[in-house]
Design a protein around this motif. Structure first.
Motif, PDB file in Angstrom:
ATOM      1  N   ASP A 112     -31.982 -51.050  -5.362  1.00 54.18           N
ATOM      2  CA  ASP A 112     -31.623 -51.887  -6.503  1.00 54.18           C
ATOM      3  C   ASP A 112     -32.739 -52.872  -6.864  1.00 54.18           C
ATOM      4  N   CYS A 118     -29.759 -51.230   0.002  1.00 54.93           N
ATOM      5  CA  CYS A 118     -29.951 -52.254  -1.025  1.00 54.93           C
ATOM      6  C   CYS A 118     -31.331 -52.257  -1.693  1.00 54.93           C
ATOM      7  N   ILE A 158     -29.988 -59.592  -3.722  1.00 52.86           N
ATOM      8  CA  ILE A 158     -28.901 -58.608  -3.819  1.00 52.86           C
ATOM      9  C   ILE A 158     -27.803 -59.022  -2.839  1.00 52.86           C
ATOM     10  N   ARG A 204     -25.188 -52.052   2.645  1.00 56.44           N
ATOM     11  CA  ARG A 204     -24.970 -51.549   1.276  1.00 56.44           C
ATOM     12  C   ARG A 204     -24.820 -52.725   0.320  1.00 56.44           C
ATOM     13  N   PRO A 205     -25.073 -52.484  -0.972  1.00 59.15           N
ATOM     14  CA  PRO A 205     -24.782 -53.534  -1.949  1.00 59.15           C
ATOM     15  C   PRO A 205     -23.292 -53.874  -1.920  1.00 59.15           C
ATOM     16  N   ASP A 257     -30.587 -49.290   5.280  1.00 61.99           N
ATOM     17  CA  ASP A 257     -30.301 -50.306   4.264  1.00 61.99           C
ATOM     18  C   ASP A 257     -30.480 -49.667   2.888  1.00 61.99           C
ATOM     19  N   ALA A 279     -25.192 -58.242  -0.254  1.00 60.24           N
ATOM     20  CA  ALA A 279     -25.114 -57.092   0.648  1.00 60.24           C
ATOM     21  C   ALA A 279     -23.996 -57.268   1.662  1.00 60.24           C
TER      22      ALA A 279
END
Length: 110
Positions: free
Chosen positions: A36, A33, A87, A108-109, A31, A89
């Motif tokens: 961020d 994310c 976020i 991922r974002p 992951d 995702a």
């Protein structure tokens, strides 16, 4: 039920055992994310590692998903919440094992 649907259900219900059961013995979960949100990336390997990692994340309320939308048999969008930081995702099953379990999953974002 598709693997992505099982993944979303397990994450939504914060069920680390159900989550671990859809991953192959030599699987990888990554992951990207959390960076961020100022946290290290998540990496977990194999069903036992995935179950243990997410059990702790869920137990200590450090991670949850909200408003999931399944877009295909291999992808789902959702809001990932890391210690209160939201976020957008996208989770993608990148590879399957010969037994039809998840071999590699990447978040991922979006």
């Amino acid at each position: 039920m598709t693997l992505i649907k099982q993944y979303v259900n397990a994450m939504t219900n914060q069920d680390s055992v159900a989550l671990s059961k859809i991953f192959a013995p030599m699987s990888i979960f990554v992951d990207y994310c959390p960076k961020d949100a100022g946290r290290p990336l998540f990496h977990a390997y194999g069903p036992e590692g995935i179950e243990m990692f997410f059990r702790n994340q869920f137990l200590f309320r450090k991670f949850e998903i909200m408003d999931p939308v399944i877009v295909s048999d291999t992808q789902a969008y959702y809001y990932a919440v890391y210690n209160g930081y939201h976020i957008r995702a996208i989770a993608t099953i990148q590879d399957f094992s010969e037994d039809g379990e998840i071999q590699r999953m990447v978040v991922r974002p979006a």
